[in-house]
Motif scaffolding. Structure first.
Motif, PDB file in Angstrom:
ATOM      1  N   GLU A 290      49.785 -23.870  73.192  1.00 36.12           N
ATOM      2  CA  GLU A 290      50.319 -23.801  74.550  1.00 36.12           C
ATOM      3  C   GLU A 290      49.364 -23.092  75.501  1.00 36.12           C
ATOM      4  O   GLU A 290      49.182 -23.504  76.642  1.00 36.12           O
ATOM      5  N   LEU A 291      48.729 -22.007  75.037  1.00 33.64           N
ATOM      6  CA  LEU A 291      47.764 -21.263  75.838  1.00 33.64           C
ATOM      7  C   LEU A 291      46.400 -21.326  75.166  1.00 33.64           C
ATOM      8  O   LEU A 291      46.301 -21.494  73.949  1.00 33.64           O
ATOM      9  N   ALA A 292      45.360 -21.177  75.949  1.00 26.18           N
ATOM     10  CA  ALA A 292      44.003 -21.241  75.412  1.00 26.18           C
ATOM     11  C   ALA A 292      43.063 -20.468  76.323  1.00 26.18           C
ATOM     12  O   ALA A 292      43.329 -20.281  77.507  1.00 26.18           O
ATOM     13  N   ILE A 293      41.948 -20.034  75.740  1.00 22.36           N
ATOM     14  CA  ILE A 293      40.906 -19.355  76.502  1.00 22.36           C
ATOM     15  C   ILE A 293      39.940 -20.397  77.047  1.00 22.36           C
ATOM     16  O   ILE A 293      39.594 -21.362  76.360  1.00 22.36           O
ATOM     17  N   SER A 294      39.499 -20.211  78.258  1.00 23.32           N
ATOM     18  CA  SER A 294      38.529 -21.120  78.855  1.00 23.32           C
ATOM     19  C   SER A 294      37.203 -21.037  78.105  1.00 23.32           C
ATOM     20  O   SER A 294      36.790 -19.945  77.684  1.00 23.32           O
ATOM     21  N   PRO A 295      36.507 -22.158  77.914  1.00 26.57           N
ATOM     22  CA  PRO A 295      35.214 -22.118  77.211  1.00 26.57           C
ATOM     23  C   PRO A 295      34.171 -21.253  77.899  1.00 26.57           C
ATOM     24  O   PRO A 295      33.179 -20.886  77.274  1.00 26.57           O
ATOM     25  N   GLU A 296      34.357 -20.907  79.168  1.00 35.09           N
ATOM     26  CA  GLU A 296      33.409 -20.044  79.858  1.00 35.09           C
ATOM     27  C   GLU A 296      33.622 -18.562  79.530  1.00 35.09           C
ATOM     28  O   GLU A 296      32.754 -17.749  79.813  1.00 35.09           O
ATOM     29  N   GLU A 297      34.744 -18.217  78.927  1.00 33.66           N
ATOM     30  CA  GLU A 297      35.078 -16.819  78.666  1.00 33.66           C
ATOM     31  C   GLU A 297      34.780 -16.453  77.215  1.00 33.66           C
ATOM     32  O   GLU A 297      35.622 -15.912  76.502  1.00 33.66           O
ATOM     33  N   TYR A 298      33.571 -16.760  76.774  1.00 32.23           N
ATOM     34  CA  TYR A 298      33.202 -16.466  75.389  1.00 32.23           C
ATOM     35  C   TYR A 298      33.070 -14.958  75.157  1.00 32.23           C
ATOM     36  O   TYR A 298      33.286 -14.465  74.047  1.00 32.23           O
ATOM     37  N   ILE A 299      32.740 -14.201  76.204  1.00 33.61           N
ATOM     38  CA  ILE A 299      32.647 -12.748  76.060  1.00 33.61           C
ATOM     39  C   ILE A 299      34.028 -12.162  75.784  1.00 33.61           C
ATOM     40  O   ILE A 299      34.206 -11.326  74.883  1.00 33.61           O
ATOM     41  N   TYR A 300      34.999 -12.619  76.534  1.00 34.13           N
ATOM     42  CA  TYR A 300      36.362 -12.124  76.340  1.00 34.13           C
ATOM     43  C   TYR A 300      36.899 -12.531  74.963  1.00 34.13           C
ATOM     44  O   TYR A 300      37.598 -11.750  74.299  1.00 34.13           O
ATOM     45  N   GLY A 301      36.589 -13.747  74.511  1.00 31.25           N
ATOM     46  CA  GLY A 301      37.047 -14.186  73.198  1.00 31.25           C
ATOM     47  C   GLY A 301      36.470 -13.336  72.083  1.00 31.25           C
ATOM     48  O   GLY A 301      37.191 -12.900  71.172  1.00 31.25           O
ATOM     49  N   ALA A 302      35.155 -13.068  72.127  1.00 24.55           N
ATOM     50  CA  ALA A 302      34.538 -12.227  71.105  1.00 24.55           C
ATOM     51  C   ALA A 302      35.044 -10.790  71.183  1.00 24.55           C
ATOM     52  O   ALA A 302      35.251 -10.129  70.157  1.00 24.55           O
ATOM     53  N   LEU A 303      35.284 -10.312  72.404  1.00 29.37           N
ATOM     54  CA  LEU A 303      35.754  -8.940  72.587  1.00 29.37           C
ATOM     55  C   LEU A 303      37.140  -8.744  71.975  1.00 29.37           C
ATOM     56  O   LEU A 303      37.392  -7.751  71.268  1.00 29.37           O
ATOM     57  N   SER A 304      38.053  -9.687  72.214  1.00 29.82           N
ATOM     58  CA  SER A 304      39.414  -9.548  71.703  1.00 29.82           C
ATOM     59  C   SER A 304      39.446  -9.592  70.175  1.00 29.82           C
ATOM     60  O   SER A 304      40.138  -8.790  69.522  1.00 29.82           O
ATOM     61  N   LEU A 305      38.696 -10.514  69.577  1.00 35.63           N
ATOM     62  CA  LEU A 305      38.674 -10.590  68.112  1.00 35.63           C
ATOM     63  C   LEU A 305      38.025  -9.348  67.501  1.00 35.63           C
ATOM     64  O   LEU A 305      38.487  -8.830  66.472  1.00 35.63           O
ATOM     65  N   TYR A 306      36.981  -8.851  68.140  1.00 32.41           N
ATOM     66  CA  TYR A 306      36.277  -7.673  67.621  1.00 32.41           C
ATOM     67  C   TYR A 306      37.181  -6.445  67.634  1.00 32.41           C
ATOM     68  O   TYR A 306      37.225  -5.685  66.646  1.00 32.41           O
ATOM     69  N   ILE A 307      37.911  -6.239  68.707  1.00 33.36           N
ATOM     70  CA  ILE A 307      38.811  -5.087  68.786  1.00 33.36           C
ATOM     71  C   ILE A 307      39.898  -5.176  67.718  1.00 33.36           C
ATOM     72  O   ILE A 307      40.234  -4.173  67.058  1.00 33.36           O
ATOM     73  N   ASP A 308      40.458  -6.376  67.535  1.00 29.72           N
ATOM     74  CA  ASP A 308      41.509  -6.542  66.522  1.00 29.72           C
ATOM     75  C   ASP A 308      40.986  -6.221  65.124  1.00 29.72           C
ATOM     76  O   ASP A 308      41.649  -5.502  64.355  1.00 29.72           O
ATOM     77  N   ILE A 309      39.804  -6.715  64.794  1.00 34.07           N
ATOM     78  CA  ILE A 309      39.270  -6.500  63.439  1.00 34.07           C
ATOM     79  C   ILE A 309      38.948  -5.035  63.200  1.00 34.07           C
ATOM     80  O   ILE A 309      39.254  -4.481  62.129  1.00 34.07           O
ATOM     81  N   VAL A 310      38.362  -4.366  64.179  1.00 31.36           N
ATOM     82  CA  VAL A 310      38.018  -2.948  64.005  1.00 31.36           C
ATOM     83  C   VAL A 310      39.285  -2.100  63.870  1.00 31.36           C
ATOM     84  O   VAL A 310      39.348  -1.185  63.034  1.00 31.36           O
ATOM     85  N   HIS A 311      40.310  -2.401  64.653  1.00 28.01           N
ATOM     86  CA  HIS A 311      41.550  -1.635  64.532  1.00 28.01           C
ATOM     87  C   HIS A 311      42.248  -1.901  63.204  1.00 28.01           C
ATOM     88  O   HIS A 311      42.862  -0.985  62.623  1.00 28.01           O
ATOM     89  N   ILE A 312      42.185  -3.132  62.711  1.00 25.55           N
ATOM     90  CA  ILE A 312      42.746  -3.402  61.377  1.00 25.55           C
ATOM     91  C   ILE A 312      42.016  -2.581  60.331  1.00 25.55           C
ATOM     92  O   ILE A 312      42.640  -1.992  59.424  1.00 25.55           O
ATOM     93  N   PHE A 313      40.696  -2.503  60.446  1.00 22.96           N
ATOM     94  CA  PHE A 313      39.916  -1.697  59.501  1.00 22.96           C
ATOM     95  C   PHE A 313      40.302  -0.222  59.564  1.00 22.96           C
ATOM     96  O   PHE A 313      40.480   0.437  58.519  1.00 22.96           O
ATOM     97  N   LEU A 314      40.462   0.299  60.762  1.00 22.73           N
ATOM     98  CA  LEU A 314      40.782   1.719  60.890  1.00 22.73           C
ATOM     99  C   LEU A 314      42.174   2.041  60.359  1.00 22.73           C
ATOM    100  O   LEU A 314      42.381   3.074  59.696  1.00 22.73           O
ATOM    101  N   PHE A 315      43.147   1.166  60.607  1.00 19.72           N
ATOM    102  CA  PHE A 315      44.499   1.407  60.086  1.00 19.72           C
ATOM    103  C   PHE A 315      44.540   1.284  58.564  1.00 19.72           C
ATOM    104  O   PHE A 315      45.192   2.095  57.891  1.00 19.72           O
ATOM    105  N   ILE A 316      43.831   0.285  58.032  1.00 19.40           N
ATOM    106  CA  ILE A 316      43.796   0.152  56.571  1.00 19.40           C
ATOM    107  C   ILE A 316      43.037   1.320  55.947  1.00 19.40           C
ATOM    108  O   ILE A 316      43.385   1.788  54.850  1.00 19.40           O
ATOM    109  N   LEU A 317      42.028   1.817  56.644  1.00 16.86           N
ATOM    110  CA  LEU A 317      41.304   2.993  56.163  1.00 16.86           C
ATOM    111  C   LEU A 317      42.223   4.209  56.065  1.00 16.86           C
ATOM    112  O   LEU A 317      42.133   4.993  55.094  1.00 16.86           O
ATOM    113  N   GLN A 318      43.102   4.378  57.007  1.00 14.80           N
ATOM    114  CA  GLN A 318      44.043   5.498  56.932  1.00 14.80           C
ATOM    115  C   GLN A 318      45.002   5.347  55.753  1.00 14.80           C
ATOM    116  O   GLN A 318      45.315   6.333  55.075  1.00 14.80           O
TER     117      GLN A 318
END
Length: 325
Positions: A290-318
């Protein structure tokens, strides 16, 4: 050349006094000829001029006989040729539609490759910093002794993140967004490395392995499932607010050393919430929901995935750190 006697009789005479023996209703043994069947127009048909639909006595009764091109009900049948929902006469429109779809798919695939390439570089930098902060004892002791460096990187993290969110479109002349993304990656990497320095090496390796498994499983799930998580943005926002409230309550309770297992519970909830965010952002990246990121917003796409993965790592680390202790 024919005479008047050889000419065909008028329509009215042939209709009421047929003399041709081939007429379908030729009387037998001198019996009077029954009148021809009448045709009554069906629903949606309008009476027309003589010889067309709606005139009585022109067409045979339904089901009397079948001829090529006629259905048993006596109505001519035509079967239009369709090609993927478009008539044959509109084949040019069909070709344009398929070409547009192919170009859109190719653009989306190039966008996904670009995002994952940037994400791979970010994760390589982050886990390299985490490894240095975990294995090199002088660096580990230095960041533990001077926590002000961690808070300085946290301030840089917040400021650069706000700039990247407000300016999502890439610059044409100079890739300022890529430079800001690099600064953001270093800041978050330093924060993750500082937090990892407080835990044992075994807990860090365990958290890295679990995070990698979770990310691969989520990516495969998002590319295969038909469930649309992009419509659950409101639910995820509520989950993030609840996670923040639980974190504040946990910090207050742990400051008085009550319920020591509450910290592990909070970390487990945080890992689940950010895994759902990873599913949401991955489906936004794919673009067939239903929703999608514009192909021009590759910076935002990489940023959102990167934040999610790092936070998953930090929570699992705890969680893993509390379990190993």
């Amino acid at each position: 050349m024919t005479s008047k006697l050889d000419n065909p009789p008028p329509y009215e005479d042939a209709l009421h006094h047929p003399k041709n023996g081939n007429y379908p209703y030729q009387p037998q043994n001198g019996t009077p000829l029954p009148p021809p069947p009448s045709y009554s127009p069906g629903p949606g048909m309008c009476p027309g001029p003589p010889g067309y639909w709606g005139q009585e006595g022109v067409y045979p009764q339904a089901g009397m006989w079948a001829a090529p091109g006629f259905s048993p009900s006596g109505v001519p049948t035509t079967i239009p040729t369709l090609s993927a929902g478009v008539l044959t006469s509109d084949q040019g429109d069909m070709d344009d539609f398929l070409r547009t779809q192919w170009e859109s798919t190719s653009i989306r695939h190039a966008f996904i490759r670009k995002v994952y390439l940037i994400l791979t570089a970010q994760l390589a930098v982050t886990f390299s910093v985490v490894a240095v902060f975990t294995f090199v004892d002088p660096v580990r002791l230095f960041v533990i002794r001077y926590p002000g460096i961690y808070w300085a990187s946290f301030v840089v993290y917040i400021i650069v993140y706000c700039i990247l969110i407000c300016c999502k479109e890439p610059r044409r002349r100079f890739p300022w967004n890529l430079v800001l993304l690099g600064i953001f990656t270093l800041a978050l990497s330093f924060m993750a490395g500082t937090i990892s320095s407080y835990y044992e090496t075994k807990a860090v390796f365990l958290a890295m392995g679990i995070t990698a498994v979770v990310c691969v499983a989520v990516t495969i799930f998002c590319f295969q499932t038909k469930v649309d998580f992009t419509s659950c943005g409101g639910l995820l926002s509520i989950s993030a607010v609840l996670l923040m409230i639980i974190g504040i309550v946990t910090a207050v309770v742990l400051s008085f050393q009550y319920v020591p297992w509450l910290h592990m519970l909070y970390a487990a909830i945080g890992a689940i919430v950010y895994t759902l965010f990873l599913v949401y952002n991955t489906q936004l990246l794919i673009g067939n929901r239903e929703l999608a990121i514009s192909p021009e917003e590759y910076i935002y796409g990489a940023l959102s995935l990167y934040i999610d993965i790092v936070h998953i790592f930090l929570f699992i680390l705890q969680v893993s750190g509390a379990a190993t202790e």
